[in-house]
Enzyme design. Structure first.
Site, PDB file in Angstrom:
ATOM      1  N   ASN A   8      45.345  26.060  46.000  1.00 28.68           N
ATOM      2  CA  ASN A   8      46.734  26.331  45.636  1.00 28.68           C
ATOM      3  C   ASN A   8      46.899  27.538  45.004  1.00 28.68           C
ATOM      4  O   ASN A   8      48.332  27.940  44.570  1.00 28.68           O
ATOM      5  CB  ASN A   8      46.881  25.216  44.533  1.00 28.68           C
ATOM      6  N   CYS A   9      45.896  28.573  45.445  1.00 28.35           N
ATOM      7  CA  CYS A   9      46.337  29.766  44.896  1.00 28.35           C
ATOM      8  C   CYS A   9      46.462  30.862  46.349  1.00 28.35           C
ATOM      9  O   CYS A   9      45.441  30.816  47.077  1.00 28.35           O
ATOM     10  CB  CYS A   9      45.112  30.475  43.960  1.00 28.35           C
ATOM     11  N   SER A  10      47.455  31.754  45.982  1.00 31.56           N
ATOM     12  CA  SER A  10      47.782  32.398  47.411  1.00 31.56           C
ATOM     13  C   SER A  10      46.646  33.569  47.498  1.00 31.56           C
ATOM     14  O   SER A  10      46.280  33.800  48.662  1.00 31.56           O
ATOM     15  CB  SER A  10      49.177  33.026  47.308  1.00 31.56           C
TER      16      SER A  10
END
Length: 112
Positions: A8-10
């Site tokens: 969920n972390c770019s």
């Protein structure tokens, strides 16, 4: 090569994609679901040459609500990080006894 990854972390996704684009298929550790052991986290910190507080994400709500402004020793911080793995800075990439926090993601290239 191993990447401690949060899908969920770019930044974490960008680092993983950079590895894949360079022909590297790392072992992906979804550390929020597969929390490292205390010994594993100690080893990562040793490779990073950092203390537990150096990898704490201080803008996370759980940090601000429960830990901001409070003092803990390294052992206590290790326990906190294991209890709240969302506080661990990401992505962490480990390769051949070295580790980096891939921020910016181009730091991945330092390990190649």
């Amino acid at each position: 090569m191993k990447i401690y990854h949060n899908a969920n972390c770019s930044k974490s996704c960008g680092a993983l994609n950079l590895l894949l684009q360079n022909g590297i298929k790392p072992q992906v550790v979804e550390y929020l679901q597969n929390v490292p052991t205390k010994e594993e986290l100690r080893g990562i910190l040793a490779m990073l040459n950092m203390k537990p507080t150096d990898i704490v994400r201080k803008n996370e709500p759980v940090f601000q609500a429960n830990y901001m402004g409070r003092n803990f020793n390294d052992e206590q911080w290790l326990d906190i990080l294991l209890q709240h793995p969302e506080l661990i800075e990401r992505p962490i990439i480990v390769h051949k006894g070295k580790a980096i926090i891939a921020r910016p993601i181009e730091r991945v290239l330092d390990l190649l």
